[in-house]
Design an enzyme around this catalytic site. Sequence first.
Site, PDB file in Angstrom:
ATOM      1  CG  ASP A 266      -8.549  23.205  65.952  1.00 19.02           C
ATOM      2  OD1 ASP A 266      -7.902  22.999  66.773  1.00 19.02           O
ATOM      3  OD2 ASP A 266      -8.222  23.824  64.998  1.00 19.02           O
ATOM      4  CG  ASP A 419      -9.924  20.098  50.349  1.00 22.72           C
ATOM      5  OD1 ASP A 419      -9.898  21.391  49.801  1.00 22.72           O
ATOM      6  OD2 ASP A 419     -11.251  19.720  50.636  1.00 22.72           O
TER       7      ASP A 419
END
Length: 686
Positions: A266, A419
């Site tokens: 990214d 997460d």
Amino acid sequence: MAPWSGLWGGRAVVAGGDAYPGTPVVIKMENPNWSISEIDNDDEFLAGGWRRRRGKNAKQITWVLLLKAHRAAGCLAWLASAAVALGGAARRRIAAGRTDSDTAEEQEEGGVPAPRSRFYAFIKAFLLLSLFLFAVELAAYVNGRRLAAPAVSFDSLHASWVRFRATYVAPPLQLLADACVVLFLVQSADRLIQSLGCVYIHLKRIRPKPVSPALPDAEDPDAGYYPMVLVQIPMCNEKEVYRQSIAAACNLDWPRSNFLVQVLDDSDDLITQALIKEEVEKWQQYGARIVYRHRVLREGYKAGNLKSAMSCSYVKDYEYVAIFDADFQPHPDFLKRTVPQFKDNEDLGLVQARWTFVNKDENLLTRLQNINLCFHFEVEQQVNGVFINFFGFNGTAGVWRIKALEDSGGWMERTTVEDMDIAVRAHLKGWKFVFLNDVECQCELPESYEAYRKQQHRWHSGPMQLFRLCLPDIIRCKIAFWKKANLIFLFFLLRKLILPFYSFTLFCIILPMTMFVPEAELPVWVVCYIPGLMSFLNILPTPKSFPFIIPYLLFENTMSVTKFNAMISGLFQLGSAYEWVVTKKSGRSSDGDLIVLAPKERKQHKACSTPAAIKEQSMPKQPAPREEPRKKYNRIYKKELALSLLLLTAAARSWLSKQGMHFYFLLFQGISFLMVGLDLIGEDVK
């Protein structure tokens, strides 16, 4: 510190002979530790009797005292040089004038200037109030000792203030203090129970084992249990660590045809993109199954990156996905020790491994982080994994069953803790988790306070965002009541909300205020004994860190400011709630690690011997453009400095009233805030 040649001459001095009767003594002048060794002479001792022995011991004591004095002088010199270095570092911070509110760098990078902090204004108000109250108490103290002419008007005003605080200020302050003490005791009991659970696990030697172990055939190693595994490495501008993470993933001991490495880049820096792409192409030439992906639209941070990667058409051919952040280096046998846990265990959705740190001894900040994270994995994750089959996914060094990810709704960009989000949703769907404490994956700790502070802000604001979003789903979900209670009261409220709340409120606000309002008080066991016990429990998983137990206790209270601010911003969706800053890495993995992980000539794939590959290798490569290193600065943190002044003022007030334990705690806690506020605890940028 070198020995003083003028006094000792750098030689061994032997006491003996006619000039020095008695037991010979050899004095060795060795730097840095002076040592003395005695040569026994039993004959002289028997002949001379007690009187001669007494004279000999006096001479020996003289030498020993001289040596100890010299050693003490060396320690004082070291302390003096350390103090001078510390003072010089503090002077540089103040001279630079860069604070945590300085947005010059953010403006240069096109960022949005941060809004003014109401939390800092709140702390300043308490600081000004404490200074005013201390001035009043100091004037009353001086007047009481008859060091100034008594003023009737001042005496009457002070008496009125004493009556007012006893009637109107002390009761609500004491009520708040008692409430925080109750929360403190509940949280301490939870930590004690977890520690006892960890002791039980070690005594019983409980280790998660595969339901049906799948060992490879000795004659045909590829005949074992080797399902299709997708390995993902999400990264963003990770030019310091991308090489070792890619190398470690490509060197995993797994059949080449059964796993694929996805490098999910990214990066918005063109130079970093080129370097990572070149590294991927190098490993492709050596036969590794690895692909490079770069998103044009960078939305959703890490969650958006993983979600985009899972949308690839070839993902349907894989059964499991292993995720590693850019600074993580799994051992070659990582997949062999984690993936077999899934065999014949259809309810298992996640296998999480433990983190270890390559730079845990780099500075005081990394040592204290190591204590915290070792307790998290050794106690919290292991106990929850064994007794509840649920814990928060750590975002990396874990293997997911792709079916569990899809059944839980996939990756979502709604919080900064994607997460934890996917772990909670998978738990609500009935999936079980396994934590392997003996499977380790190396990574890197933040070495600067700035990076650690931003990391902790994200880790403590995200759970509050998630709690707001998941609470209705938890209540409506058809799972056991005790699982709902565990999620709501233990996982979210007690460990993510109550812990930072009482840590900051009790030790940074209530305790100093009780010094100025003595009618409300905190007992010594709340200030000293219980926090000491909790620090002892936290440090048990890392016995070598026992010398840092006091700095750890003080630093955790210091970090409560950042954690409390993050918790409030996440709970009430304030401006910094969705702030995501990639934790800066320094690439502490040694060059030797890269040499070991580098592909050997004998491992080259046949694809490297094609004419196109040979021609490409024979052509001289253009050197990658070099990026000018971005300047780094140590900053001054205003909230921590304001709180240090508040605590030191309260310590001075405690000294006037001769409250010993409270005085020492406030003094050392104020010094801890001062060191952190001047950025003297982590990386020192010259």
